[in-house]
Design a protein around this motif. Structure first.
Motif, PDB file in Angstrom:
ATOM      1  N   ALA A 164      -7.212  -7.415   1.816  1.00  0.00           N
ATOM      2  CA  ALA A 164      -8.304  -6.877   2.623  1.00  0.00           C
ATOM      3  C   ALA A 164      -8.577  -5.419   2.269  1.00  0.00           C
ATOM      4  CB  ALA A 164      -7.974  -7.010   4.103  1.00  0.00           C
ATOM      5  N   GLU A 165      -7.534  -4.637   2.191  1.00  0.00           N
ATOM      6  CA  GLU A 165      -7.669  -3.242   1.795  1.00  0.00           C
ATOM      7  C   GLU A 165      -7.018  -3.077   0.427  1.00  0.00           C
ATOM      8  OE1 GLU A 165      -6.510  -0.208   4.546  1.00  0.00           O
ATOM      9  OE2 GLU A 165      -6.920  -1.522   6.238  1.00  0.00           O
ATOM     10  N   PRO A 166      -7.791  -2.658  -0.559  1.00  0.00           N
ATOM     11  CA  PRO A 166      -7.201  -2.496  -1.887  1.00  0.00           C
ATOM     12  C   PRO A 166      -6.041  -1.505  -1.848  1.00  0.00           C
ATOM     13  CG  PRO A 166      -9.586  -2.147  -1.934  1.00  0.00           C
ATOM     14  CD  PRO A 166      -9.178  -2.282  -0.509  1.00  0.00           C
ATOM     15  N   ALA A 167      -4.957  -1.898  -2.483  1.00  0.00           N
ATOM     16  CA  ALA A 167      -3.788  -1.027  -2.541  1.00  0.00           C
ATOM     17  C   ALA A 167      -3.958  -0.028  -3.667  1.00  0.00           C
ATOM     18  CB  ALA A 167      -2.533  -1.866  -2.776  1.00  0.00           C
ATOM     19  N   SER A 168      -3.606   1.214  -3.374  1.00  0.00           N
ATOM     20  CA  SER A 168      -3.639   2.206  -4.439  1.00  0.00           C
ATOM     21  C   SER A 168      -2.201   2.617  -4.723  1.00  0.00           C
ATOM     22  CB  SER A 168      -4.474   3.416  -4.030  1.00  0.00           C
ATOM     23  OG  SER A 168      -3.888   4.057  -2.930  1.00  0.00           O
ATOM     24  N   MET A 169      -1.893   2.718  -5.992  1.00  0.00           N
ATOM     25  CA  MET A 169      -0.543   3.114  -6.371  1.00  0.00           C
ATOM     26  C   MET A 169      -0.598   3.823  -7.710  1.00  0.00           C
ATOM     27  SD  MET A 169       1.078  -0.524  -7.588  1.00  0.00           S
ATOM     28  CE  MET A 169       0.444  -1.420  -6.198  1.00  0.00           C
ATOM     29  N   CYS A 170       0.439   4.573  -7.952  1.00  0.00           N
ATOM     30  CA  CYS A 170       0.499   5.303  -9.216  1.00  0.00           C
ATOM     31  C   CYS A 170       0.889   4.342 -10.334  1.00  0.00           C
ATOM     32  CB  CYS A 170       1.489   6.463  -9.118  1.00  0.00           C
ATOM     33  SG  CYS A 170       3.206   5.950  -8.945  1.00  0.00           S
ATOM     34  N   ALA A 171       0.667   4.766 -11.537  1.00  0.00           N
ATOM     35  CA  ALA A 171       0.968   3.934 -12.707  1.00  0.00           C
ATOM     36  C   ALA A 171       2.455   3.594 -12.777  1.00  0.00           C
ATOM     37  CB  ALA A 171       0.523   4.645 -13.981  1.00  0.00           C
ATOM     38  N   GLU A 172       3.311   4.522 -12.369  1.00  0.00           N
ATOM     39  CA  GLU A 172       4.758   4.274 -12.415  1.00  0.00           C
ATOM     40  C   GLU A 172       5.146   3.143 -11.462  1.00  0.00           C
ATOM     41  OE1 GLU A 172       9.015   6.567 -11.743  1.00  0.00           O
ATOM     42  OE2 GLU A 172       7.154   7.657 -11.387  1.00  0.00           O
ATOM     43  N   THR A 173       4.611   3.154 -10.249  1.00  0.00           N
ATOM     44  CA  THR A 173       4.897   2.093  -9.276  1.00  0.00           C
ATOM     45  C   THR A 173       4.385   0.760  -9.805  1.00  0.00           C
ATOM     46  OG1 THR A 173       4.773   3.664  -7.458  1.00  0.00           O
ATOM     47  CG2 THR A 173       4.518   1.333  -6.899  1.00  0.00           C
ATOM     48  N   HIS A 174       3.197   0.766 -10.367  1.00  0.00           N
ATOM     49  CA  HIS A 174       2.625  -0.456 -10.948  1.00  0.00           C
ATOM     50  C   HIS A 174       3.544  -1.004 -12.046  1.00  0.00           C
ATOM     51  CE1 HIS A 174      -0.470  -3.226 -12.349  1.00  0.00           C
ATOM     52  NE2 HIS A 174      -0.199  -2.811 -13.566  1.00  0.00           N
ATOM     53  N   ALA A 175       4.015  -0.135 -12.924  1.00  0.00           N
ATOM     54  CA  ALA A 175       4.899  -0.564 -14.023  1.00  0.00           C
ATOM     55  C   ALA A 175       6.212  -1.126 -13.478  1.00  0.00           C
ATOM     56  CB  ALA A 175       5.165   0.606 -14.964  1.00  0.00           C
ATOM     57  N   ILE A 176       6.753  -0.506 -12.442  1.00  0.00           N
ATOM     58  CA  ILE A 176       8.007  -0.994 -11.849  1.00  0.00           C
ATOM     59  C   ILE A 176       7.802  -2.379 -11.242  1.00  0.00           C
ATOM     60  CG2 ILE A 176       9.645  -0.609  -9.947  1.00  0.00           C
ATOM     61  CD1 ILE A 176       9.345   2.420 -10.557  1.00  0.00           C
ATOM     62  N   ILE A 177       6.702  -2.570 -10.566  1.00  0.00           N
ATOM     63  CA  ILE A 177       6.413  -3.881  -9.967  1.00  0.00           C
ATOM     64  C   ILE A 177       6.282  -4.942 -11.053  1.00  0.00           C
ATOM     65  CG2 ILE A 177       4.651  -5.208  -8.707  1.00  0.00           C
ATOM     66  CD1 ILE A 177       4.238  -2.651  -6.988  1.00  0.00           C
ATOM     67  N   ILE A 178       5.567  -4.634 -12.128  1.00  0.00           N
ATOM     68  CA  ILE A 178       5.391  -5.601 -13.221  1.00  0.00           C
ATOM     69  C   ILE A 178       6.742  -5.920 -13.852  1.00  0.00           C
ATOM     70  CG2 ILE A 178       4.359  -5.977 -15.501  1.00  0.00           C
ATOM     71  CD1 ILE A 178       2.403  -6.264 -13.125  1.00  0.00           C
ATOM     72  N   GLU A 179       7.562  -4.915 -14.099  1.00  0.00           N
ATOM     73  CA  GLU A 179       8.892  -5.149 -14.690  1.00  0.00           C
ATOM     74  C   GLU A 179       9.754  -6.010 -13.771  1.00  0.00           C
ATOM     75  OE1 GLU A 179       9.960  -4.564 -17.774  1.00  0.00           O
ATOM     76  OE2 GLU A 179       7.945  -3.836 -18.141  1.00  0.00           O
ATOM     77  N   THR A 180       9.659  -5.777 -12.463  1.00  0.00           N
ATOM     78  CA  THR A 180      10.413  -6.583 -11.499  1.00  0.00           C
ATOM     79  C   THR A 180       9.930  -8.023 -11.508  1.00  0.00           C
ATOM     80  OG1 THR A 180      10.765  -4.622 -10.124  1.00  0.00           O
ATOM     81  CG2 THR A 180      11.112  -6.774  -9.077  1.00  0.00           C
TER      82      THR A 180
END
Length: 169
Positions: free
Chosen positions: A93-109
């Motif tokens: 519903a609300e687009p999440a905003s995150m830094c590139a580092e958090t995005h990379a950590i989520i993808i790696e996880t």
């Protein structure tokens, strides 16, 4: 980090000079992208560099192609997982905003979980996903799959143990 022996370094240097061009061309044909082909060719040789010692190869191109195929599969898997994640984010519903580092950590996880699931074995993976995604009880899983309750428990213990080992790593 361990050092590379002179014999191993010489072997890799020869392998690189004789086959890098071929591998790059082969990958360019598969990917249709020069930059990605160059990156994967380098990654293939880096993978060889990471091995302690490598005996001279009878079929070096076949060996290199096998390593490169594995890297291609990893790349496609990562892209598919990242795309699915981005689509899930877009549906919020609300687009999440995150830094590139958090995005990379989520993808790696997510990739680590994907590898874990892939390594569980078909029955254990199915039982784990039925319990976690469909939230079925042990009894319901037993009935659905036509297996005993102790078998369900055994497979879930195996899956949870793998998850704990991943979390501890």
């Amino acid at each position: 980090m361990s050092t590379v022996s002179p014999v191993h370094a010489n072997h890799l240097s020869t392998l690189y000079s004789e086959h890098h061009g071929w591998l790059y061309g082969w990958l360019r044909g598969k990917l249709g992208n020069r930059a990605e082909a160059a990156d994967l060719a380098q990654d293939t040789f880096l993978r060889l560099l990471g091995k302690r010692e490598a005996a001279p190869l009878r079929e070096p191109r076949g060996y290199l192609a096998t390593i490169a195929r594995g890297l291609l599969i990893d790349r496609y898997r990562r892209q598919a997982l990242e795309q699915a994640y981005l689509e899930a984010l877009a549906q919020q519903a609300e687009p999440a905003s995150m830094c590139a580092e958090t995005h990379a950590i989520i993808i790696e996880t997510l990739l680590a979980v994907d590898r874990l699931l892939d390594g569980l074995g078909a029955r254990t993976r199915t039982i784990f996903l039925l319990a976690q995604i469909e939230e079925l009880s042990y009894v319901d899983i037993s009935r659905r799959l036509g297996i005993s309750l102790p078998t369900v428990k055994k497979h879930l213990v195996r899956a949870y143990t793998e998850c704990l080992m991943l979390a501890a790593a």
